[in-house]
Write an enzyme that holds these catalytic residues in place. Structure first.
Site, PDB file in Angstrom:
ATOM      1  N   LEU A 134       9.253  -7.073  17.888  1.00 55.61           N
ATOM      2  CA  LEU A 134       8.446  -8.272  18.119  1.00 55.61           C
ATOM      3  C   LEU A 134       8.565  -9.761  17.396  1.00 55.61           C
ATOM      4  CD1 LEU A 134       5.234  -6.366  18.552  1.00 55.61           C
ATOM      5  CD2 LEU A 134       6.720  -6.916  20.366  1.00 55.61           C
ATOM      6  N   GLY A 185       0.849  -1.218   0.064  1.00 58.26           N
ATOM      7  CA  GLY A 185       0.009  -0.075  -0.023  1.00 58.26           C
ATOM      8  C   GLY A 185       0.961   1.180  -0.085  1.00 58.26           C
ATOM      9  N   PHE A 186       1.702   1.380   1.083  1.00 57.19           N
ATOM     10  CA  PHE A 186       2.687   2.435   1.049  1.00 57.19           C
ATOM     11  C   PHE A 186       2.003   3.921   1.191  1.00 57.19           C
ATOM     12  CE2 PHE A 186       4.202  -0.992  -1.830  1.00 57.19           C
ATOM     13  CZ  PHE A 186       4.835  -1.474  -0.552  1.00 57.19           C
ATOM     14  N   GLY A 201       6.980   0.239   9.847  1.00 56.44           N
ATOM     15  CA  GLY A 201       6.865   0.283   8.377  1.00 56.44           C
ATOM     16  C   GLY A 201       7.591   1.322   7.613  1.00 56.44           C
ATOM     17  N   GLU A 202       7.723   2.784   8.144  1.00 57.47           N
ATOM     18  CA  GLU A 202       8.065   3.700   7.478  1.00 57.47           C
ATOM     19  C   GLU A 202       9.561   4.210   7.783  1.00 57.47           C
ATOM     20  OE1 GLU A 202       4.450   6.090   6.312  1.00 57.47           O
ATOM     21  OE2 GLU A 202       4.071   5.004   8.039  1.00 57.47           O
TER      22      GLU A 202
HETATM   23 MO1  MOS Z   1       1.918   5.134   5.037  1.00 55.62          MO
HETATM   24  S1  MOS Z   1       2.567   6.452   3.769  1.00 55.62           S
HETATM   25  O1  MOS Z   1       1.134   6.106   6.357  1.00 55.62           O
HETATM   26  O2  MOS Z   1       0.830   4.131   4.264  1.00 55.62           O
END
Ligand code: MOS
Length: 764
Positions: free
Chosen positions: A657, A266-267, A730-731
């Site tokens: 985790l 998704g990103f 994720g980021e």
């Molecule tokens: Mo991220 S750019 O908050 O999916």
């Protein structure tokens, strides 16, 4: 005391002290490199993406995109398309049913980021080049695409501003930037710059970028009657997507079910509705049959927003010891006239360094282009490129090691808010990374190493990303056979969500992992916040934690209805979940299994659902993840080609985790950063506002050959203020990457490239 402060303190009192959560230290499942539960389904192709559901009687839709940036549709000729083989209907603004514009989706505290107020197909107005202006529905995908090519349009085009450079002069200060002040000032940084012993003053530009997830956006809509619809849609936010679609079609929220059990990345590009899903639902209702819209790669470029371009100035003054006496970070981003998302590039320096004076802020201008949206650590990725490149330049000016320069400006508390950091181990991250990378072997001067025709350099940069937590609900059920089910509408986009949350639930409930079912990716399950802002892991973890606690309480009460239960006189404090049941902490052999409690009571299951609130802890603490990114680059002396030769990413992101899924996340982020730094760039034709490289042949994402082995290390230091001590990860991986590359290129060549991407022409 302010009302907010009082509210924060009251809530803080009722919140459990998370550092005392026993799972902060447990190691049965949490912290183990457990394989992804969906791994086999993914690699064997058994996992279905949205376009792949076999649905009876499916029709296919294709979208016609506008070819001007601004104006009015004068004539739209659809007769030829309507008569083409297999065509069922052609929908334009002349015959489309009325649809409402959904309320801006609230993600974080910027409600209208990434969604627009354009009345798709309910207006003859065009506001970007690529706007959907017709939908053709046919028996096959090929017939729909062919017929769409036969639609002819005449426009009354209007003067459009499509060039970012041309729009910069009109930039204005936005009301806020993600709820933060658009500009913060302390002291007189301009005066400090004038009188500085050492200073740099650089201007950086970053281009627009587009989303290119492996799964292009697609939806299938299946109506039941006229008031109920099921949509398979590739989404980072099933609950939010369903609620937006309900608004568009005037349906009850519970009558829209959005399903996205597997999402191919998704990103940020799948956080809000991007028209195709809405048009798919519309078309299915009109023809009384299920309809599929699967965007082509070009379609994703035309219809899904990407990252804003930016212009950033970073000016830093330092005393002889390297202490920052002034820090200026300011600049401009773009958005459309129909959305509100000034991408927060000015956030990193608000939390990274001690500064005697500063001015940090940003402006925004508008262009007649598709709305910009969230993309791969919005703000922090492009902001750290500018800030961390400038700090590198200052290190050369001071003749100081760039890691040492950063260490000398390490703050004791948040440099702007003054809040205590919840968890910050920047020095350790740098020390671990430097050791692993062999930083001490690096010569201090640029252009000092070569390998044949290749100039070699090493660069370093700081990465950072905030810790967010969203309101999220979860339902936990324990069945009489001793198995458990966790339900929440969250999303698995390849990060390992299902695996990590199952590890957590198993440990929380004292059950083997194989006895836990985790159900997600379905908007009819309890509401989970967006899988965005790197917030999902901790958001879901807190909801599961609280629901499991409620469930154990309920099961204890159920056991205590029977005087002969070994738990009959137990207080909640004396017991915990273990060995598939409830047992005394101090007498681990005394207690009962869940199965025994439920079977004696004659109950099939017990379940509890909780809703958590967003994180008030973020108002008391400065909460962030950190990275030290180390890059070795080679630059060909004659051609200017840049190759990344080595990478070490050293991360400080709370407790890890699952090392296997975590390292994969970090590596994915670093690869995105390599694309951002070297190859990716959306090219607009400024005469028409049209994207001219709308394909993977011309928009270059990194491939295997562009990516070296990526070594990852991490501090694994739990954050006492977060569920499980964890941070979302994720980021963080992409942040700091472009600067580390630019800094390595400078070290190799002596050329400072301030304009991304770093293509060959900029090095010759
Ligand atoms: Mo991220 S750019 O908050 O999916």
């Amino acid at each position: 005391m302010s009302i907010i402060r009082r509210a924060v303190e009251q809530i803080a009192q009722v919140m459990p002290n998370r550092a005392e959560d026993e799972l902060q230290r447990s190691h049965r499942y949490l912290g183990q490199p457990i394989d992804r539960l969906d791994g086999v389904e993914k690699v064997t192709g058994a996992a279905r993406f949205s376009a792949e559901y076999p649905v009876e009687g499916l029709a296919h839709a294709s979208i016609v995109f506008s070819t001007i940036a601004k104006g009015v549709i004068e004539r739209i000729e659809t007769a030829a398309a309507g008569q083409a083989p297999g065509v069922i209907t052609v929908v334009t603004h002349l015959n489309a049913p009325p649809m409402k514009v959904p309320a801006p989706m609230s993600i974080g505290s910027t409600p209208s980021a990434g969604s627009t107020s354009v009345k798709i197909l309910n207006t003859d107005r065009v506001t970007w080049n690529g706007q959907p202006i017709a939908v053709v529905v046919a028996e096959t995908e090929e017939q729909a695409a062919h017929a769409a090519s036969l639609v002819r349009v005449t426009y009354a085009a209007e003067q459009a501003v499509t060039s970012f450079e041309a729009a910069i002069a009109q930039a204005k200060t936005p009301k806020d930037v993600l709820g933060e002040s658009p500009e913060i000032v302390h002291g007189d940084p301009d005066e400090a710059m004038r009188s500085a012993a050492h200073a740099v003053d650089l201007t950086f530009t970053t281009p627009p970028y587009n989303h290119n997830a492996i799964e292009p956006h697609a939806a299938i809509a299946v109506w039941t009657g006229d008031d109920r619809v099921t949509v398979y849609d590739t989404s980072q936010f099933t609950a939010g997507g369903a609620s937006s679609l309900a608004q568009v079609f005037g349906l009850k929220s519970e009558n829209v079910t959005l399903l996205a059990p597997f999402v191919g990345g998704g990103f940020g590009g799948k956080g809000t509705l991007w028209f195709y899903n809405q048009l798919c639902v519309m078309a299915a209702r009109m023809i009384g049959r299920p309809v599929r819209i699967a965007l082509t790669r070009e379609g994703v470029f035309r219809l899904v927003g990407g990252r804003t371009p930016s212009l950033q100035r970073v000016a830093i003054a330092a005393d002889a010891a390297g202490k920052f006496t002034a820090f200026i970070h300011e600049g401009v981003t773009a958005q459309s006239n129909e959305n509100n998302f000034p991408e927060q590039f000015s956030f990193p320096p608000r939390h990274l360094y001690a500064m005697a004076s500063y001015r940090i802020g940003q402006k925004v201008t508008t262009v007649h282009r598709i709305a910009n949206t969230f993309m791969r650590a919005p703000g922090e990725s492009i902001g750290t490129f500018a800030v961390e490149s400038a700090i590198d330049a200052l290190a050369y000016e001071l003749k100081m090691d760039p890691i040492e320069l950063r260490a000398r400006n390490e703050p004791d508390a948040d440099p702007v808010s003054g809040h205590e950091f919840s968890s910050r181990h920047m020095r350790e991250a740098y020390a671990m990374g430097a050791e692993r990378f062999g930083w001490r072997h690096r010569p201090p001067t640029p252009r000092a190493q070569r390998d044949g025709d290749w100039l070699i350099g090493q660069g370093v940069a700081t990465g950072t990303y905030p810790v967010y937590r969203m309101a999220t609900a979860a339902r936990v059920r324990i069945n009489a056979d001793g198995t458990a089910v966790i339900q929440t509408s969250c999303q698995e986009m390849g990060m390992g969500t299902a695996t990590v949350q199952t590890q957590h639930a198993a440990e929380r409930l004292g059950l083997p992992m194989e006895n836990i079912g985790f159900e997600y990716g379905d908007s009819s399950l309890p509401w989970a916040g967006v899988a965005g802002g790197s917030s999902q892991t901790v958001s879901v973890a807190l909801a599961v934690h609280q629901a499991a606690d409620e469930l154990v309480k309920a099961l204890l009460a159920l056991a205590q209805q029977h005087a002969d239960s070994p738990l009959a006189k137990a207080s909640l404090k004396e017991v915990h979940a273990a060995k598939s049941g409830i047992y005394f902490r101090d007498h681990p052999a005394t207690g009962e299994t869940y199965a025994a409690i439920l079977q004696r009571a004659g109950q099939a299951f017990v379940e509890r659902e909780v809703k958590t609130r967003p994180g008030m802890e973020a108002m008391k603490y400065s909460m962030h993840s950190y990275a030290a990114q180390f890059c070795e680059a080679a630059v060909h002396e004659q051609t200017g080609e840049v190759r990344i030769r080595r990478w070490v990413g050293s991360f400080d992101t709370g407790r890890i985790l699952n090392p296997k899924t975590a390292v994969s996340q970090f590596r994915g982020g670093i690869i995105m950063g390599i694309g951002m730094a070297l190859t990716e760039e959306t090219v607009f034709d400024d005469r028409s506002g049209r994207i001219v490289n709308a394909s993977l042949a011309e928009y270059h994402v990194p491939v295997q050959a562009d990516v070296p082995f990526i070594d990852v290390v991490y501090t694994d230091a739990p954050d006492p203020q977060t569920p499980l001590g964890a941070h979302g990860i994720g980021e963080i991986g992409i942040t700091g990457v472009a600067a580390a590359i630019a800094n390595a290129v400078y070290h190799a060549t002596g050329k400072r490239v301030t304009d991304l991407p770093i293509t060959l022409d900029k090095l010759l």
